[in-house]
Design an enzyme around this catalytic site. Structure first.
Site, PDB file in Angstrom:
ATOM      1  N   HIS A 108      21.244  -1.611  -5.452  1.00 51.55           N
ATOM      2  CA  HIS A 108      22.214  -0.472  -4.840  1.00 51.55           C
ATOM      3  C   HIS A 108      22.114  -0.479  -3.541  1.00 51.55           C
ATOM      4  O   HIS A 108      22.747   0.600  -2.884  1.00 51.55           O
ATOM      5  CB  HIS A 108      21.735   0.908  -5.632  1.00 51.55           C
ATOM      6  CG  HIS A 108      21.630   0.889  -7.162  1.00 51.55           C
ATOM      7  ND1 HIS A 108      22.996   1.019  -7.791  1.00 51.55           N
ATOM      8  CD2 HIS A 108      21.029   0.622  -8.075  1.00 51.55           C
ATOM      9  CE1 HIS A 108      22.798   0.708  -8.968  1.00 51.55           C
ATOM     10  NE2 HIS A 108      21.450   0.828  -9.104  1.00 51.55           N
ATOM     11  N   CYS A 127      -6.779  14.533  19.052  1.00 47.01           N
ATOM     12  CA  CYS A 127      -7.867  14.837  20.370  1.00 47.01           C
ATOM     13  C   CYS A 127      -9.216  15.059  19.535  1.00 47.01           C
ATOM     14  O   CYS A 127      -9.302  15.470  18.759  1.00 47.01           O
ATOM     15  CB  CYS A 127      -7.366  15.963  21.009  1.00 47.01           C
ATOM     16  SG  CYS A 127      -5.552  15.764  21.465  1.00 47.01           S
ATOM     17  N   TRP A 145      -4.761  13.004  22.882  1.00 52.37           N
ATOM     18  CA  TRP A 145      -3.459  12.313  22.113  1.00 52.37           C
ATOM     19  C   TRP A 145      -2.168  13.448  22.490  1.00 52.37           C
ATOM     20  O   TRP A 145      -2.450  14.557  21.782  1.00 52.37           O
ATOM     21  CB  TRP A 145      -3.937  12.476  20.633  1.00 52.37           C
ATOM     22  CG  TRP A 145      -2.828  11.548  19.908  1.00 52.37           C
ATOM     23  CD1 TRP A 145      -2.836  10.216  19.661  1.00 52.37           C
ATOM     24  CD2 TRP A 145      -1.707  12.096  19.181  1.00 52.37           C
ATOM     25  NE1 TRP A 145      -1.745  10.102  18.695  1.00 52.37           N
ATOM     26  CE2 TRP A 145      -1.111  11.115  18.395  1.00 52.37           C
ATOM     27  CE3 TRP A 145      -1.228  13.453  18.676  1.00 52.37           C
ATOM     28  CZ2 TRP A 145      -0.181  11.212  17.745  1.00 52.37           C
ATOM     29  CZ3 TRP A 145      -0.060  13.528  17.937  1.00 52.37           C
ATOM     30  CH2 TRP A 145       0.403  12.506  17.428  1.00 52.37           C
ATOM     31  N   GLU A 187       2.121   2.526  -0.823  1.00 55.14           N
ATOM     32  CA  GLU A 187       0.674   2.666   0.032  1.00 55.14           C
ATOM     33  C   GLU A 187       0.604   1.503   0.477  1.00 55.14           C
ATOM     34  O   GLU A 187       0.178   1.151   1.803  1.00 55.14           O
ATOM     35  CB  GLU A 187      -0.355   3.254  -0.887  1.00 55.14           C
ATOM     36  CG  GLU A 187      -1.804   2.891  -0.143  1.00 55.14           C
ATOM     37  CD  GLU A 187      -1.810   4.069   0.768  1.00 55.14           C
ATOM     38  OE1 GLU A 187      -1.014   4.825   1.025  1.00 55.14           O
ATOM     39  OE2 GLU A 187      -2.976   4.019   1.684  1.00 55.14           O
ATOM     40  N   ASN A 232      -8.361  21.205  21.628  1.00 54.17           N
ATOM     41  CA  ASN A 232      -7.512  20.588  20.581  1.00 54.17           C
ATOM     42  C   ASN A 232      -6.572  21.465  19.853  1.00 54.17           C
ATOM     43  O   ASN A 232      -6.968  22.502  19.878  1.00 54.17           O
ATOM     44  CB  ASN A 232      -8.419  19.986  19.720  1.00 54.17           C
ATOM     45  CG  ASN A 232      -9.374  18.861  19.677  1.00 54.17           C
ATOM     46  OD1 ASN A 232      -9.017  18.598  21.015  1.00 54.17           O
ATOM     47  ND2 ASN A 232     -10.147  18.289  18.877  1.00 54.17           N
ATOM     48  N   GLY A 233      -5.427  20.921  19.735  1.00 54.76           N
ATOM     49  CA  GLY A 233      -4.540  21.750  18.897  1.00 54.76           C
ATOM     50  C   GLY A 233      -3.420  21.978  19.740  1.00 54.76           C
ATOM     51  O   GLY A 233      -3.023  21.359  20.882  1.00 54.76           O
ATOM     52  N   GLU A 282       1.390   0.515   9.269  1.00 60.55           N
ATOM     53  CA  GLU A 282       0.592   1.338  10.288  1.00 60.55           C
ATOM     54  C   GLU A 282      -0.376   0.498  11.157  1.00 60.55           C
ATOM     55  O   GLU A 282      -0.509   0.840  12.207  1.00 60.55           O
ATOM     56  CB  GLU A 282      -0.008   2.518   9.700  1.00 60.55           C
ATOM     57  CG  GLU A 282      -1.249   2.374   8.835  1.00 60.55           C
ATOM     58  CD  GLU A 282      -1.915   3.618   8.507  1.00 60.55           C
ATOM     59  OE1 GLU A 282      -2.579   3.685   7.047  1.00 60.55           O
ATOM     60  OE2 GLU A 282      -2.144   4.641   9.067  1.00 60.55           O
ATOM     61  N   ARG A 288     -10.452   8.566  16.031  1.00 60.53           N
ATOM     62  CA  ARG A 288      -9.423   9.781  15.911  1.00 60.53           C
ATOM     63  C   ARG A 288      -8.139   9.448  16.624  1.00 60.53           C
ATOM     64  O   ARG A 288      -6.959   9.948  16.155  1.00 60.53           O
ATOM     65  CB  ARG A 288      -9.824  11.073  16.304  1.00 60.53           C
ATOM     66  CG  ARG A 288     -10.992  11.509  15.496  1.00 60.53           C
ATOM     67  CD  ARG A 288     -11.621  12.732  16.127  1.00 60.53           C
ATOM     68  NE  ARG A 288     -10.736  14.094  16.086  1.00 60.53           N
ATOM     69  CZ  ARG A 288     -10.812  14.996  15.407  1.00 60.53           C
ATOM     70  NH1 ARG A 288     -11.857  14.840  14.560  1.00 60.53           N
ATOM     71  NH2 ARG A 288      -9.970  16.067  15.248  1.00 60.53           N
ATOM     72  N   LYS A 306       0.117   0.779   4.765  1.00 63.86           N
ATOM     73  CA  LYS A 306      -0.848   0.184   5.343  1.00 63.86           C
ATOM     74  C   LYS A 306      -0.498  -0.782   6.160  1.00 63.86           C
ATOM     75  O   LYS A 306      -0.827  -1.037   7.464  1.00 63.86           O
ATOM     76  CB  LYS A 306      -1.630  -0.389   4.016  1.00 63.86           C
ATOM     77  CG  LYS A 306      -3.157  -0.357   4.230  1.00 63.86           C
ATOM     78  CD  LYS A 306      -3.905   1.047   3.893  1.00 63.86           C
ATOM     79  CE  LYS A 306      -3.310   2.495   4.546  1.00 63.86           C
ATOM     80  NZ  LYS A 306      -3.864   3.381   4.237  1.00 63.86           N
ATOM     81  N   LYS A 327      -6.520   9.829  13.088  1.00 64.70           N
ATOM     82  CA  LYS A 327      -7.145   9.865  12.209  1.00 64.70           C
ATOM     83  C   LYS A 327      -6.705  11.203  11.446  1.00 64.70           C
ATOM     84  O   LYS A 327      -6.593  11.122  10.213  1.00 64.70           O
ATOM     85  CB  LYS A 327      -8.536   9.686  12.264  1.00 64.70           C
ATOM     86  CG  LYS A 327      -9.495   9.898  11.060  1.00 64.70           C
ATOM     87  CD  LYS A 327      -9.173   8.454  10.335  1.00 64.70           C
ATOM     88  CE  LYS A 327     -10.094   8.422   8.869  1.00 64.70           C
ATOM     89  NZ  LYS A 327      -9.177   7.820   7.804  1.00 64.70           N
TER      90      LYS A 327
HETATM   91  O1  M6R Z   1      -6.709  13.646   6.202  1.00 64.88           O
HETATM   92  P1  M6R Z   1      -5.726  13.372   5.244  1.00 64.88           P
HETATM   93  O2  M6R Z   1      -5.923  12.685   4.333  1.00 64.88           O
HETATM   94  O3  M6R Z   1      -5.001  14.751   5.028  1.00 64.88           O
HETATM   95  O4  M6R Z   1      -4.677  12.492   6.031  1.00 64.88           O
HETATM   96  C1  M6R Z   1      -3.266  12.250   5.653  1.00 64.88           C
HETATM   97  C2  M6R Z   1      -2.539  11.216   6.459  1.00 64.88           C
HETATM   98  O5  M6R Z   1      -2.380  11.766   7.888  1.00 64.88           O
HETATM   99  C3  M6R Z   1      -3.218  10.057   5.931  1.00 64.88           C
HETATM  100  O6  M6R Z   1      -3.338   9.718   5.023  1.00 64.88           O
HETATM  101  C4  M6R Z   1      -2.584   8.753   6.779  1.00 64.88           C
HETATM  102  O7  M6R Z   1      -1.233   8.605   6.265  1.00 64.88           O
HETATM  103  C5  M6R Z   1      -3.255   7.758   6.903  1.00 64.88           C
HETATM  104  N1  M6R Z   1      -3.219   7.142   8.234  1.00 64.88           N
HETATM  105  C6  M6R Z   1      -3.048   6.487   6.252  1.00 64.88           C
HETATM  106  O8  M6R Z   1      -3.825   5.439   6.316  1.00 64.88           O
END
Ligand code: M6R
Length: 586
Positions: free
Chosen positions: A484, A2, A74, A461, A98-99, A468, A28, A465, A581
Site C-alpha cells: 500500500h 542528566c 543532556w 523492537e 536534573n529536570g 538507535e 545515562r 534497536k 537511558k
Molecule cells: O525506562 P523506560 O523503560 O521507561 O524507558 C522507555 C524508553 O525510553 C526506552 O525503552 C528506550 O526506547 C530505549 N532506549 C530503547 O532501547
C-alpha cells in the site's frame, strides 16, 4: 539524561568520588560535564563540553576537598556548551540540576527587574539565581529551599551548596529522581544508584518536595512543612561489579549475555510449583498498557498474548500520547505501566493521571523503589538487575517474561517444560555468530523489518534497536501493508529482515516476502521452522516454543544483529548519540 553526584566527607577525596560517580552515570547520556568543589574556604567550578575525560583533564586530583557536586548535562534549554553546563552559581549558591523548571521565563523576568543578569540560556541558572533571591529575604537555607519548591514548576532534582554553610550539602527533588547515600563519615547524593555503588550500597530515596541537609555525619530529611522526618535506609541488591563491564567489550553485549539468568530470576519470582507474587488480575475486564519506546513494544506483545489467550480486550498507547488524549475507563479497567527505569516522565505522568481517576494501576518496573513502582497500586518487578547500556536488551526480555507470566496466570496454565528449556536455548542463541549477517547489511542506508501479528511487534523492537545504536534508518512494517505504499522503497539489495514465527500466518507472510524478493530485496528470514525456498538469502532458525514464550527466543537475535552492525560501523554502542537511558523530561 542528566546525572547528579555529590559528596561530603572527611577523607578529602571529594573530587575523585564525584568524578567516579559521574563516570558511573555516563550511560545515562550527556553532552557536557562539570564539578564544583570546596578548596579550603573557596568554591571552585570547572566545566567542559563533551566527554567526562575532557573535564578530568582539567582537574587537579591532589586537591584535598571535603565537599563537591558534579553533573553530566543532556541539553534541554540551550545548546550543549561550556557556559550552559552545570554547576551554575549565583552569589552564595551553586547548584546542579536534573529536570526542567517550566516557569523559568516568568522567574527570569522577576529576577531581571531585581538586578540579576545571566550568562547562559539555561533554566538552571534562573533556578539558582531565584534561590539566591529568596535567600536574601529569608536568610535561612532550609526555609529558602522549602519556599522555592512551591514556586518552581516542572521537574527537578537539585544538589545545592551554599557559601554560608560549607559544612553541609543540600538536596531536594520534585519528580526527577534523587537518592541520598550513606557511608562512614561521608555521605553522598546521586540521581541513580550506580553512581554510589563503588562506595556504598545504602541509600535513602528522596520523595517529592523533601529537602535533605547532609553533613559528613548526618542526613536530615525535611518534609514539605519543614518537619524533620525519618526515612528508611535501603540496600541495593546488586554490586559494583554488576554495574561494570566485566570483561565484555560493551555493556550492551554483557547485558545480552545476562539474558538467560535474567529470564530465570524473573520467572522464578512469579512461578514455582504455582503462581506467586501476582496481584489478582483476573477481576479486570479491560486493560490499558501505557509505556514508551521498547517498553511500548513489549506492551504490544502483551496485548497480543492477553487478547488471544485470556480473551481480555487490551488497549496499548504510547505514554506521551495517552496523557493528552481522551481515554475510556470504567471500574473494571486496569492500567499497566511498563518501564525499565521507573522514572520515565511521560509514563509517570500517565500513572498519576490514571490514579486521580481512581483507576487501578499495575507497574512492570525494573528499578526497585523508583517513582513508578512506588506510586502504582501493584508492582511486578522485572529482575533484570542494573541495565547500563542505553539500548535496552535484558530489561526488554524480562518485561516479555512478565507478560508471559501474566498470560499464563490469566489462563491458569504454567508451561513448565518449556520454561525449563529457555535458559539453555537462550545461551545457544546468544552464542551464535551474527557478524556475517551484519556484514551483509551494515553499509545500507535503509533496512526494513517485516512481519505479521506478534512477529510485527518483534520487528518494531528489532528496528528500534538497529536505529538507535547503528544510526541506520530502518522501518518496521506489517508484511501485508507494504504493497500500500512502502514497497516502492524496495530496490535491488535493499535489506529486508522478515520474521515469521506464527504458523497460522506463515503462508501469508511468505507471500509478502516473495513480493519484496521479486523486487530485488536481500532477505534475512528469521523463523522457527526449517523452511526451504528461494524467497530468502539468509535464514536464521529459532527453536520453536509455545507462542506465549516464543518472543523471548526471537529477541536476542535482533539485539545481536543490531549490535554487530553498530560495531562494524564504529558507533558508540553503549551511549548512542542524542539518547539518554532514562528520559525524565517530557
Ligand atoms: O525506562 P523506560 O523503560 O521507561 O524507558 C522507555 C524508553 O525510553 C526506552 O525503552 C528506550 O526506547 C530505549 N532506549 C530503547 O532501547
Amino acid at each position: 539524561m542528566c546525572g547528579i553526584t555529590g559528596y561530603i566527607g572527611k577523607k578529602g577525596n571529594a573530587i575523585k568520588t564525584v568524578m567516579d560517580g559521574l563516570v558511573a552515570l555516563e550511560y545515562r547520556g550527556y553532552d557536557s560535564a562539570g564539578i564544583c568543589y570546596k578548596d579550603k574556604d573557596k568554591l571552585i567550578t570547572i566545566k567542559e563540553q563533551g566527554k567526562i575525560a575532557n573535564l578530568k583533564s582539567k582537574l587537579d586530583f591532589n586537591v584535598k576537598s571535603n565537599l563537591a557536586i558534579g553533573h553530566t548535562r543532556w541539553a534541554t534549554h540551550g545548546e550543549p556548551s561550556k557556559v550552559n553546563s552545570h554547576p551554575h552559581s549565583s552569589n552564595k549558591f551553586t547548584i546542579v540540576h536534573n529536570g526542567i523548571i517550566e516557569n523559568y521565563m516568568e522567574l527570569k523576568e522577576e529576577l531581571l527587574k531585581n538586578g540579576y543578569s545571566f550568562k547562559s540560556t539555561t533554566d538552571t541558572e534562573i533556578a539558582v539565581a531565584y534561590i539566591d533571591y529568596i535567600y536574601k529575604k529569608e536568610k535561612d537555607i532550609l526555609k529558602t529551599l522549602n519556599k522555592v519548591t512551591n514556586i518552581f514548576r516542572g521537574s527537578y532534582a537539585l544538589g545545592i551548596i551554599c557559601e554560608d554553610d560549607l559544612d553541609s550539602l543540600y538536596a531536594l527533588r520534585k519528580t526527577s529522581p534523587l537518592i541520598i547515600a550513606r557511608g562512614k563519615d561521608e555521605n553522598y547524593i546521586a540521581s541513580d544508584v550506580p553512581a554510589i555503588l563503588k562506595y556504598t550500597n545504602k541509600y535513602i530515596l528522596l520523595d517529592d518536595y523533601e529537602i535533605a541537609k547532609i553533613t559528613y555525619q548526618n542526613i536530615e530529611i525535611y518534609d514539605k512543612d519543614l518537619n524533620l522526618i525519618n526515612k528508611d535506609t535501603l540496600e541495593f541488591e546488586g554490586t559494583y561489579e554488576s554495574s561494570i563491564k566485566g570483561g565484555f567489550e560493551h555493556f550492551m553485549l554483557k547485558e545480552i549475555n545476562e539474558e538467560p539468568t535474567v529470564f530465570e530470576n524473573t520467572i522464578n519470582n512469579y512461578i514455582d510449583e504455582n503462581f506467586k507474587n501476582i496481584p489478582d488480575l483476573s477481576k479486570y475486564k479491560n486493560i490499558h498498557i501505557v509505556a514508551c519506546g521498547s517498553a511500548y513494544h513489549v506492551g504490544l506483545i502483551g496485548k497480543h498474548l492477553i487478547e488471544k489467550f485470556a480473551k481480555i480486550p487490551v488497549y496499548v498507547e504510547i505514554a506521551s500520547e495517552y496523557r493528552y488524549k481522551y481515554n475510556f475507563y470504567d471500574k473494571d479497567t486496569l492500567v499497566i505501566l511498563v518501564s525499565q527505569s521507573g522514572e520515565t516522565a511521560d509514563t509517570l505522568a500517565c500513572l498519576r493521571l490514571v490514579k486521580e481517576k481512581g483507576i487501578d494501576t499495575l507497574s512492570i518496573v525494573n528499578v526497585v523503589g523508583s517513582s513508578i513502582a512506588r506510586e502504582s497500586k501493584y508492582v511486578m518487578y522485572t529482575k533484570a538487575g542494573c541495565e547500563i547500556a542505553v539500548a535496552t536488551t535484558k530489561a526488554y526480555l524480562s518485561q516479555l517474561t512478565v507478560f508471559a507470566v501474566i498470560t499464563m496466570y490469566l489462563t491458569n496454565k504454567i508451561l513448565k517444560t518449556e520454561i525449563e528449556k529457555i535458559p539453555s536455548l537462550l545461551k545457544n542463541i546468544i552464542n551464535e555468530d551474527y557478524k556475517y549477517l551484519a556484514e551483509q547489511i551494515h553499509n545500507n542506508k535503509n533496512i526494513f523489518f517485516i512481519g505479521r501479528g506478534i512477529d510485527y511487534y518483534l520487528c518494531m523492537e528489532g528496528s528500534l534497536k538497529l536505529k538507535e545504536i547503528s544510526y541506520i534508518n530502518s522501518v518496521a512494517y506489517q508484511a501485508g501493508e507494504l504493497k500500500h505504499g512502502t514497497i516502492s522503497l524496495i530496490d535491488k539489495e535493499t535489506p529486508v529482515i522478515a520474521i515469521s514465527t506464527d504458523k497460522d500466518l506463515r503462508e501469508k507472510t511468505i507471500s509478502n516476502i516473495k513480493e519484496v524478493k521479486a523486487r530485488g530485496a536481500k532477505v534475512i528470514f528469521i523463523t522457527n521452522e526449517d523452511i526451504d525456498g528461494d524467497f530468502y538469502d539468509y535464514k536464521i532458525i529459532i527453536p520453536k516454543l509455545n507462542e506465549i514464550l516464543q518472543p523471548i527466543l526471537v529477541i536476542p537475535t535482533l539485539q545481536l544483529l543490531a549490535y554487530e552492525v553498530a560495531k562494524l560501523n564504529n558507533c558508540d554502542i553503549d551511549k548512542p548519540r542524542n539518547l539518554a537511558k532514562s528520559v525524565t523530561v517530557e
